[in-house]
Design a protein around this motif. Structure first.
Motif, PDB file in Angstrom:
ATOM      1  N   ALA A 296       0.701  -1.307   0.108  1.00  0.00           N
ATOM      2  CA  ALA A 296      -0.068  -0.123  -0.001  1.00  0.00           C
ATOM      3  C   ALA A 296       0.787   1.191   0.097  1.00  0.00           C
ATOM      4  N   THR A 297       2.051   1.333   0.712  1.00  0.00           N
ATOM      5  CA  THR A 297       2.789   2.553   0.711  1.00  0.00           C
ATOM      6  C   THR A 297       3.262   2.656  -0.673  1.00  0.00           C
ATOM      7  N   LEU A 298       3.927   1.711  -1.321  1.00  0.00           N
ATOM      8  CA  LEU A 298       4.551   1.672  -2.484  1.00  0.00           C
ATOM      9  C   LEU A 298       3.489   2.377  -3.533  1.00  0.00           C
ATOM     10  N   THR A 299       2.173   1.646  -3.343  1.00  0.00           N
ATOM     11  CA  THR A 299       1.181   2.323  -3.978  1.00  0.00           C
ATOM     12  C   THR A 299       0.876   3.671  -4.329  1.00  0.00           C
ATOM     13  N   GLY A 300       1.179   4.265  -2.866  1.00  0.00           N
ATOM     14  CA  GLY A 300       1.011   5.709  -2.786  1.00  0.00           C
ATOM     15  C   GLY A 300       1.860   6.672  -3.689  1.00  0.00           C
ATOM     16  N   GLY A 301       3.373   5.942  -3.960  1.00  0.00           N
ATOM     17  CA  GLY A 301       4.252   6.593  -4.570  1.00  0.00           C
ATOM     18  C   GLY A 301       3.841   6.488  -5.941  1.00  0.00           C
ATOM     19  N   PHE A 302       3.275   5.157  -6.275  1.00  0.00           N
ATOM     20  CA  PHE A 302       3.267   4.593  -7.747  1.00  0.00           C
ATOM     21  C   PHE A 302       2.080   5.510  -8.370  1.00  0.00           C
ATOM     22  N   LEU A 303       0.972   5.933  -7.463  1.00  0.00           N
ATOM     23  CA  LEU A 303      -0.304   6.535  -7.951  1.00  0.00           C
ATOM     24  C   LEU A 303      -0.026   7.938  -8.078  1.00  0.00           C
ATOM     25  N   PHE A 304       0.697   8.442  -6.968  1.00  0.00           N
ATOM     26  CA  PHE A 304       0.489   9.924  -6.562  1.00  0.00           C
ATOM     27  C   PHE A 304       1.985  10.699  -6.618  1.00  0.00           C
ATOM     28  N   GLY A 305       3.003   9.808  -6.890  1.00  0.00           N
ATOM     29  CA  GLY A 305       4.051  10.397  -6.992  1.00  0.00           C
ATOM     30  C   GLY A 305       4.459  10.722  -5.510  1.00  0.00           C
ATOM     31  N   LEU A 306       5.954  11.326  -5.478  1.00  0.00           N
ATOM     32  CA  LEU A 306       6.510  11.363  -4.105  1.00  0.00           C
ATOM     33  C   LEU A 306       5.809  12.304  -3.121  1.00  0.00           C
ATOM     34  N   PHE A 307       5.031  13.384  -3.827  1.00  0.00           N
ATOM     35  CA  PHE A 307       4.040  14.349  -3.079  1.00  0.00           C
ATOM     36  C   PHE A 307       2.931  14.403  -4.071  1.00  0.00           C
ATOM     37  N   PRO A 308       1.840  14.309  -3.426  1.00  0.00           N
ATOM     38  CA  PRO A 308       1.298  13.883  -2.265  1.00  0.00           C
ATOM     39  C   PRO A 308       1.421  12.598  -1.826  1.00  0.00           C
ATOM     40  N   GLY A 309       1.939  11.479  -2.407  1.00  0.00           N
ATOM     41  CA  GLY A 309       1.985  10.239  -2.096  1.00  0.00           C
ATOM     42  C   GLY A 309       2.458   9.897  -0.839  1.00  0.00           C
TER      43      GLY A 309
ATOM     44  N   PRO B 110      10.467  10.054   7.862  1.00  0.00           N
ATOM     45  CA  PRO B 110      11.588   9.597   7.103  1.00  0.00           C
ATOM     46  C   PRO B 110      11.481   8.204   6.252  1.00  0.00           C
ATOM     47  N   GLY B 111      10.537   7.447   6.874  1.00  0.00           N
ATOM     48  CA  GLY B 111      10.521   5.841   6.294  1.00  0.00           C
ATOM     49  C   GLY B 111       9.642   6.131   5.291  1.00  0.00           C
ATOM     50  N   GLY B 112       8.511   6.859   5.707  1.00  0.00           N
ATOM     51  CA  GLY B 112       7.315   6.902   4.535  1.00  0.00           C
ATOM     52  C   GLY B 112       7.829   7.674   3.471  1.00  0.00           C
ATOM     53  N   ILE B 113       8.766   8.733   3.601  1.00  0.00           N
ATOM     54  CA  ILE B 113       9.165   9.088   2.232  1.00  0.00           C
ATOM     55  C   ILE B 113      10.053   8.170   1.372  1.00  0.00           C
ATOM     56  N   ILE B 114      10.829   7.322   2.147  1.00  0.00           N
ATOM     57  CA  ILE B 114      11.980   6.331   1.513  1.00  0.00           C
ATOM     58  C   ILE B 114      10.996   5.427   0.760  1.00  0.00           C
ATOM     59  N   TYR B 115       9.777   4.669   1.303  1.00  0.00           N
ATOM     60  CA  TYR B 115       9.180   3.942   0.543  1.00  0.00           C
ATOM     61  C   TYR B 115       8.491   4.411  -0.514  1.00  0.00           C
ATOM     62  N   THR B 116       7.834   5.648  -0.058  1.00  0.00           N
ATOM     63  CA  THR B 116       7.097   6.423  -1.187  1.00  0.00           C
ATOM     64  C   THR B 116       7.867   6.394  -2.442  1.00  0.00           C
ATOM     65  N   TRP B 117       9.015   6.653  -2.233  1.00  0.00           N
ATOM     66  CA  TRP B 117      10.127   6.980  -3.389  1.00  0.00           C
ATOM     67  C   TRP B 117      10.379   5.778  -4.061  1.00  0.00           C
ATOM     68  N   VAL B 118      10.494   4.751  -3.447  1.00  0.00           N
ATOM     69  CA  VAL B 118      10.547   3.158  -4.253  1.00  0.00           C
ATOM     70  C   VAL B 118       9.335   2.987  -4.815  1.00  0.00           C
ATOM     71  N   GLY B 119       8.089   3.517  -4.472  1.00  0.00           N
ATOM     72  CA  GLY B 119       6.767   3.209  -5.027  1.00  0.00           C
ATOM     73  C   GLY B 119       6.722   4.224  -6.470  1.00  0.00           C
ATOM     74  N   VAL B 120       7.414   5.412  -6.459  1.00  0.00           N
ATOM     75  CA  VAL B 120       7.594   6.226  -7.647  1.00  0.00           C
ATOM     76  C   VAL B 120       7.894   5.475  -9.017  1.00  0.00           C
ATOM     77  N   GLY B 121       9.022   4.536  -8.674  1.00  0.00           N
ATOM     78  CA  GLY B 121       9.697   3.849  -9.869  1.00  0.00           C
ATOM     79  C   GLY B 121       9.147   2.482  -9.889  1.00  0.00           C
ATOM     80  N   LEU B 122       7.932   1.972  -9.351  1.00  0.00           N
ATOM     81  CA  LEU B 122       7.420   0.807  -9.357  1.00  0.00           C
ATOM     82  C   LEU B 122       6.970   0.366 -10.610  1.00  0.00           C
ATOM     83  N   GLY B 123       6.645   1.420 -11.366  1.00  0.00           N
ATOM     84  CA  GLY B 123       6.202   0.866 -13.087  1.00  0.00           C
ATOM     85  C   GLY B 123       7.383   0.557 -13.757  1.00  0.00           C
ATOM     86  N   GLU B 124       8.411   0.977 -13.681  1.00  0.00           N
ATOM     87  CA  GLU B 124       9.777   0.396 -14.337  1.00  0.00           C
ATOM     88  C   GLU B 124      10.149  -0.810 -13.587  1.00  0.00           C
TER      89      GLU B 124
END
Length: 242
Positions: free
Chosen positions: A80-93, A184-198
């Motif tokens: 779910a955390t990675l999905t936040g980055g995947f769908l909404f980017g680093l911010f507002p994910g 900090p952890g939320g930002i890190i895992y969200t950032w991982v999710g940003v590149g999840l498509g690749e």
């Protein structure tokens, strides 16, 4: 003559906790195949299309789903955390992830404290010995201890939600340290999710151990040490007075 209202029964006080446990048990079996990286990979195009057509609704639904996942300790918090980055980017994910995790954690905290925590805290206060001293030390330095627990996720998230409820930590302290501590952890895992498509396109799986790599865990440990500085200063002052 007025008759005092009867106190709520122990069972009634424990209903939120019982509901949490029941839903968590059902969800662990019924939803484990739906809250996974495989499900996200197989449905990523449909999710992106729905987000593009209904951004606000998708954001609200995502935060609500994240709250439910955390509050009921359902499987899939990391996907779910990675999905936040995947769908909404680093911010507002990252903001959506942190808000959902904090609200869900507070709900667990309140359910446990209502069902068990108050009675157990009273028993600890009425007791003597090492347990009471240890509990009081955590209460006296609650913000530093809880903040450090969130910064460096050594304890499982659920355990870090339950322990403060059992020893009588104030809700405001718990909520604040949770929100700021998981940033900090939320930002890190969200950032991982940003590149999840690749990552999915290459047929790989995301690196979930990234937070324990030296260049990341080092600064987090430093922040955790700094959060203990007020506790150390307080202890030194007590020793000098003694």
């Amino acid at each position: 003559m007025t008759i005092p209202d009867p106190k709520p029964s122990a069972w009634r006080a424990r209903l939120p906790l019982i509901a949490l446990v029941v839903v968590a048990a059902i969800g662990a079996f019924a939803l484990r195949d739906y809250l996974s990286f495989d499900a996200l990979r197989d449905n990523r195009e449909a999710l992106l299309a729905f987000r593009d057509a209904n951004y606000a609704l998708t954001a609200l639904a995502f935060v609500a789903a994240y709250i439910a996942i955390v509050a009921f300790s359902l499987p899939g918090a990391t996907p779910a955390t990675l999905t936040g980055g995947f769908l909404f980017g680093l911010f507002p994910g990252a903001l959506f992830n942190i808000l959902g995790a904090t609200i869900g954690a507070v709900l667990i905290f309140l359910a446990v404290r209502t069902g068990l925590g108050k009675g157990l805290a009273e028993k600890i206060d009425a007791s003597d010995g090492r347990v009471k001293r240890m509990t009081q030390a955590i209460r006296d330095n609650g913000a530093s201890v809880l903040f450090s627990m969130r910064l460096v996720p050594v304890l499982p998230f659920f355990v870090a939600n339950v322990i403060p409820a059992l020893i009588g930590v104030r809700t405001s302290v718990f909520a604040a340290t949770t929100f700021f501590g998981i940033i900090p952890g939320g930002i890190i895992y969200t950032w991982v999710g940003v590149g999840l498509g690749e990552v999915f396109a290459r047929g790989e799986t995301p690196n979930l151990g990234i937070i324990f790599e030296p260049h990341i865990i080092g600064p987090l440990l430093g922040l955790a040490a700094l959060s203990f500085l007020p506790t150390i200063v307080k202890s030194i002052r007590k020793e000098r007075k003694a």
